[in-house]
Motif scaffolding. Structure first.
Motif, PDB file in Angstrom:
ATOM      1  N   GLU A 147       6.338  -1.870  -2.307  1.00  0.00           N
ATOM      2  CA  GLU A 147       5.793  -0.678  -1.645  1.00  0.00           C
ATOM      3  C   GLU A 147       6.484   0.602  -2.089  1.00  0.00           C
ATOM      4  O   GLU A 147       5.841   1.617  -2.352  1.00  0.00           O
ATOM      5  N   THR A 148       7.815   0.540  -2.206  1.00  0.00           N
ATOM      6  CA  THR A 148       8.545   1.735  -2.638  1.00  0.00           C
ATOM      7  C   THR A 148       8.065   2.191  -4.010  1.00  0.00           C
ATOM      8  O   THR A 148       7.892   3.389  -4.259  1.00  0.00           O
ATOM      9  N   LEU A 149       7.822   1.238  -4.908  1.00  0.00           N
ATOM     10  CA  LEU A 149       7.385   1.584  -6.251  1.00  0.00           C
ATOM     11  C   LEU A 149       5.989   2.196  -6.244  1.00  0.00           C
ATOM     12  O   LEU A 149       5.743   3.182  -6.938  1.00  0.00           O
ATOM     13  N   THR A 150       5.055   1.629  -5.494  1.00  0.00           N
ATOM     14  CA  THR A 150       3.701   2.179  -5.495  1.00  0.00           C
ATOM     15  C   THR A 150       3.701   3.617  -4.985  1.00  0.00           C
ATOM     16  O   THR A 150       2.975   4.463  -5.512  1.00  0.00           O
ATOM     17  N   THR A 151       4.502   3.898  -3.974  1.00  0.00           N
ATOM     18  CA  THR A 151       4.578   5.263  -3.445  1.00  0.00           C
ATOM     19  C   THR A 151       5.184   6.210  -4.472  1.00  0.00           C
ATOM     20  O   THR A 151       4.665   7.308  -4.710  1.00  0.00           O
ATOM     21  N   GLU A 152       6.291   5.797  -5.108  1.00  0.00           N
ATOM     22  CA  GLU A 152       6.956   6.654  -6.087  1.00  0.00           C
ATOM     23  C   GLU A 152       6.079   6.868  -7.320  1.00  0.00           C
ATOM     24  O   GLU A 152       6.024   7.972  -7.873  1.00  0.00           O
ATOM     25  N   ILE A 153       5.382   5.824  -7.750  1.00  0.00           N
ATOM     26  CA  ILE A 153       4.501   5.953  -8.920  1.00  0.00           C
ATOM     27  C   ILE A 153       3.370   6.927  -8.620  1.00  0.00           C
ATOM     28  O   ILE A 153       3.035   7.791  -9.442  1.00  0.00           O
ATOM     29  N   PHE A 180       0.849  -1.185   0.000  1.00  0.00           N
ATOM     30  CA  PHE A 180       0.000   0.000   0.000  1.00  0.00           C
ATOM     31  C   PHE A 180       0.886   1.237   0.000  1.00  0.00           C
ATOM     32  O   PHE A 180       1.870   1.299   0.745  1.00  0.00           O
ATOM     33  N   PRO A 181       0.593   2.246  -0.852  1.00  0.00           N
ATOM     34  CA  PRO A 181       1.440   3.455  -0.866  1.00  0.00           C
ATOM     35  C   PRO A 181       1.562   4.070   0.524  1.00  0.00           C
ATOM     36  O   PRO A 181       0.591   4.125   1.281  1.00  0.00           O
TER      37      PRO A 181
END
Length: 300
Positions: A135-141, A92-93
């Motif tokens: 998780e890191t990717l969903t937040t950055e995206i 989850f972001p």
């Protein structure tokens, strides 16, 4: 906490900097009363600092603590259940804060409500697909989509790894996976986030990139053909839980599907096994046959 202190917290969020005199005049109290209120808020952890001088005043730190919620018992229980659910949704972001939030929120509740939550936890659970850690990717995206900023990433497609530059529109969670629709060149393509690696923010910004909600409301301009499927009674029960086929009427499903989506649709239908039959078009029937033949050939 009284209503004036709550109002001061909201005002600070809207103005960022103010003087004690301005607050005293706004709330019709003395400057000394306002200063006591501000001291009390700082004691509670509200991040204030003071700037002296002609243009000075009280300033709220950027990473400020937001006002507390005023909830009924049922609302408090419902909010805790939502936090519990979010803890089970993989990647989850901003998800690194979920456990801290749950513990912090739980500790502020009255003891009888804490006891009720402990008992309630024994009677409810949320099962989610564990997925691959992204998780890191969903937040950055998500941050890039908000800023309408281009990103570069390596994607593991059917044909191997390739480097892609695209403008993310947003992310959505479906059936255990995060998906990112993004504009690549002149087309919007869909990427599974768990197949993305080495994401990097680029400098390019395109204000014409739509929001995810606006994109979801746009119609598909691709040429489509009518697909007719016949489900068994058991297949119909399964279809009602499937986002793609839940509009089924009786045991029959009809819908318009672009031919480019036939491979995806055929793969979805294989999961139903003998519980569904493609009535038309012949091209989709053929796509299903070819996939079945490939599966059978592995055992020949």
């Amino acid at each position: 906490m009284n209503s004036r202190k709550l109002a001061i917290m909201r005002l600070m969020d809207s103005r960022k900097k103010f003087t004690a005199r301005e607050l005293a005049e706004r709330f019709d109290v003395s400057i000394r009363t306002i200063q006591r209120d501000l001291d009390a808020l700082q004691t509670l952890g509200f991040p204030l600092y003071t700037e002296v001088g002609v243009n000075g005043g009280y300033q709220v730190l950027p990473n400020r603590i937001l006002p507390p919620l005023q909830l009924t018992q049922n609302e408090a229980l419902g909010l805790f259940m939502m936090i519990e659910y979010l803890q089970q949704v993989p990647d989850f972001p901003y998800g690194s804060m979920r456990e801290h939030l749950a513990e912090q929120y739980f500790s502020t509740l009255p003891q009888d409500v804490q006891d009720l939550i402990v008992r309630m936890r024994e009677h409810v659970t949320f099962v989610q697909h564990p997925g691959k850690h992204t998780e890191t990717l969903t937040t950055e995206i998500l941050n890039a989509a908000i800023d309408k900023r281009e990103i570069e990433f390596t994607y593991h497609s059917r044909n191997g790894y390739k480097k892609i530059e695209a403008y993310p529109i947003g992310i959505y969670y479906d059936d255990g996976y995060w998906y990112m629709p993004a504009r690549h060149r002149e087309r919007v393509l869909l990427y599974r986030v768990d197949r993305m690696q080495q994401l990097k923010l680029l400098d390019s910004i395109d204000e014409s990139i739509p929001s995810l909600q606006a994109w979801l409301k746009t119609s598909d301009d691709r040429k489509a053909v009518e697909v007719v499927l016949h489900f068994t009674e058991f297949g119909t029960r399964l279809a009602h839980s499937d986002v793609l086929f839940q509009s089924i009427q009786g045991n029959e499903w009809r819908g318009l599907v672009p031919p480019e989506e036939f491979p995806f649709t055929a793969r979805k239908l294989l999961a139903y096994g003998p519980e569904v039959k493609v009535i038309s078009p012949p091209a989709l029937q053929q796509a299903v046959r070819e996939m079945l033949e490939k599966s059978l050939n592995q055992y020949s």
